[in-house]
Enzyme design. Structure first.
Site, PDB file in Angstrom:
ATOM      1  NE  ARG A 103      -3.974   0.529   2.104  1.00 22.94           N
ATOM      2  CZ  ARG A 103      -4.971   0.479   2.693  1.00 22.94           C
ATOM      3  NH1 ARG A 103      -5.321   1.276   3.591  1.00 22.94           N
ATOM      4  NH2 ARG A 103      -5.923  -0.202   2.141  1.00 22.94           N
ATOM      5  CG  HIS A 130      -8.498   0.078  -2.740  1.00 22.05           C
ATOM      6  ND1 HIS A 130      -7.801  -1.086  -2.426  1.00 22.05           N
ATOM      7  CD2 HIS A 130      -9.324   0.349  -1.482  1.00 22.05           C
ATOM      8  CE1 HIS A 130      -8.032  -1.321  -0.927  1.00 22.05           C
ATOM      9  NE2 HIS A 130      -8.768  -0.351  -0.693  1.00 22.05           N
ATOM     10  CD  GLN A 133     -13.367  -1.924  -0.616  1.00 25.57           C
ATOM     11  OE1 GLN A 133     -12.372  -1.822   0.335  1.00 25.57           O
ATOM     12  NE2 GLN A 133     -14.361  -2.312  -0.541  1.00 25.57           N
ATOM     13  CG  ASP A 224     -14.002   6.206  -0.508  1.00 28.85           C
ATOM     14  OD1 ASP A 224     -13.962   5.937   0.839  1.00 28.85           O
ATOM     15  OD2 ASP A 224     -12.937   6.395  -1.142  1.00 28.85           O
ATOM     16  CB  CYS A 263     -14.285   1.160   0.427  1.00 30.56           C
ATOM     17  SG  CYS A 263     -13.654   2.642   0.727  1.00 30.56           S
ATOM     18  NE  ARG A 291     -10.394  -5.350   0.645  1.00 34.50           N
ATOM     19  CZ  ARG A 291      -9.792  -4.081   1.185  1.00 34.50           C
ATOM     20  NH1 ARG A 291     -10.181  -3.253   1.738  1.00 34.50           N
ATOM     21  NH2 ARG A 291      -8.321  -4.402   0.954  1.00 34.50           N
TER      22      ARG A 291
HETATM   23  N1   CP Z   1     -11.276  -0.297   2.707  1.00 35.88           N
HETATM   24  C1   CP Z   1      -9.853  -0.404   2.887  1.00 35.88           C
HETATM   25  O1   CP Z   1      -8.972  -0.707   2.320  1.00 35.88           O
HETATM   26  O2   CP Z   1      -9.589  -0.235   4.492  1.00 35.88           O
HETATM   27  P1   CP Z   1      -8.395   0.022   5.280  1.00 35.88           P
HETATM   28  O3   CP Z   1      -7.683   1.398   4.637  1.00 35.88           O
HETATM   29  O4   CP Z   1      -8.820   0.028   6.629  1.00 35.88           O
HETATM   30  O5   CP Z   1      -7.633  -1.083   4.953  1.00 35.88           O
HETATM   31  N1  NVA Z   2     -10.274   6.633  -0.851  1.00 35.35           N
HETATM   32  C1  NVA Z   2      -9.803   6.169   0.341  1.00 35.35           C
HETATM   33  C2  NVA Z   2     -10.050   4.730   0.268  1.00 35.35           C
HETATM   34  C3  NVA Z   2      -9.619   4.179   1.820  1.00 35.35           C
HETATM   35  C4  NVA Z   2      -9.675   2.503   1.826  1.00 35.35           C
HETATM   36  C5  NVA Z   2      -8.229   6.590   0.586  1.00 35.35           C
HETATM   37  O1  NVA Z   2      -7.454   6.307  -0.529  1.00 35.35           O
HETATM   38  O2  NVA Z   2      -7.936   7.031   1.715  1.00 35.35           O
END
Ligand code: CP
Ligand code: NVA
Length: 305
Positions: A103, A130, A133, A224, A263, A291
């Site tokens: 990530r 993502h 997701q 989101d 999400c 997930r």
């Molecule tokens: N939806 C999601 O990716 O959650 P986290 O940021 O907690 O991993």
């Molecule tokens: N769009 C959000 C998703 C979190 C899972 C972010 O990037 O923070």
């Protein structure tokens, strides 16, 4: 078929449908207390530049359920780009572990790690995409109805989550309406890729700025956060920009009985009201549950070949 899982657009429709089917059977098995040890003894390194609850826990628990082991790596421990180059990190990890989930802020960094690693690399969220997701979302929609019969609306910021949803729609030939402010549309690069994929799949992707137009008659309404990780300095201005994009009872009144997706993490009172997020139409914790199973299906697909 790609070595990596960086974007759903790198995979064929058949591959994505079969991973979604496998996720559903892993979920059934999991609910019966069964843990198929299909990845016995395998190791997964997990590198997180940003916070995470769902992605971290589901990958670490998931690889353990499949008989393997997860190793959490934090930026301050390994110093990608400061202590050593991304290429050296990728090459060293490839000698010890079987897979890397990363990530990162920069999407290019995940692409670079994947290029230099001989092991599969999974995108655990970047500023652009993502994909894990999106796979869990597909599995969740399929629990409710046939995804090819569904119309989905996404309302809010044109961010990583909707970018991956657009690509999923484009590969699988689904129907998606997107409503964002003109200034915060999805990525142009993603839209161009989606356009060419949609020509082959028959996907219908409608982009607009009006949330009411987007949700009329749809089966799922997805939103989101208005402020993604890394954009915290813009929180106040974003509350203004997206004010008309809140998913609330009034907006849902324009649908028959749409399910609500998010999400997570959610900000009650901003992109979604508490009444909606915690109400009977919400399937957000099914998404969170899926997930685990979607990613286990991805891990099996990448590692069992
Ligand atoms: N939806 C999601 O990716 O959650 P986290 O940021 O907690 O991993
Ligand atoms: N769009 C959000 C998703 C979190 C899972 C972010 O990037 O923070």
């Amino acid at each position: 078929m790609s070595k990596d899982f960086l974007s759903v657009a790198d995979w064929s429709a058949d591959d994505l449908w079969s991973m979604a089917d496998r996720a559903a059977s892993l979920r059934r098995a999991h609910r019966e207390g069964k843990r198929p040890r299909t990845l016995e003894g395998r190791t997964l390194a997990m590198y997180f530049e940003k916070p995470s609850l769902r992605t971290h826990v589901t990958f670490e628990a998931g690889i353990a359920h499949l008989g393997g082991h997860g190793i959490l790596l934090k930026p301050e421990q390994i110093g990608i780009g400061t202590r050593e180059t991304p290429a050296d990190v990728a090459r060293a990890l490839s000698r010890w572990v079987d897979c890397l989930v990363a990530r990162t802020f920069s999407h290019e960094l995940v692409e670079q790690l994947a290029r230099d690693a001989s092991i599969p690399v999974i995108n655990g969220l970047t500023d652009l995409l993502h994909p894990c997701q999106a796979m869990a979302d597909l599995v969740t929609i399929a629990e409710v109805m046939k995804p090819t019969d569904a119309t989905i609306a996404y309302v809010g910021d044109g961010n990583n989550v909707v970018n991956s949803l657009i690509l999923l729609t484009a590969v699988l030939g689904l129907r998606l309406n997107v409503a964002t402010p003109e200034t915060h549309r999805p990525s142009i690069r993603v839209l161009e890729r989606a356009r060419s994929l949609a020509e082959a799949s028959g996907a219908e992707i409608d982009l607009g700025a009006d949330p009411i137009d987007a949700v009329k008659g749809v089966d799922f309404v997805y939103t989101d956060t208005w402020t993604s990780m890394g954009q915290e300095d813009e929180t106040v201005i974003r509350r203004e920009i997206f004010r008309a994009y809140q998913v609330n009872e009034d907006l849902l009144a324009h649908t028959a009985n749409a399910r609500v997706m998010h999400c997570l993490p959610a900000h009650r009172g901003e992109e979604v009201t508490a009444a909606v997020l915690d109400g009977p139409r919400s399937i957000v914790f099914d998404q969170a549950e899926n997930r685990l199973h979607a990613q286990n299906a991805i891990l099996e697909r990448l590692l069992m070949r």
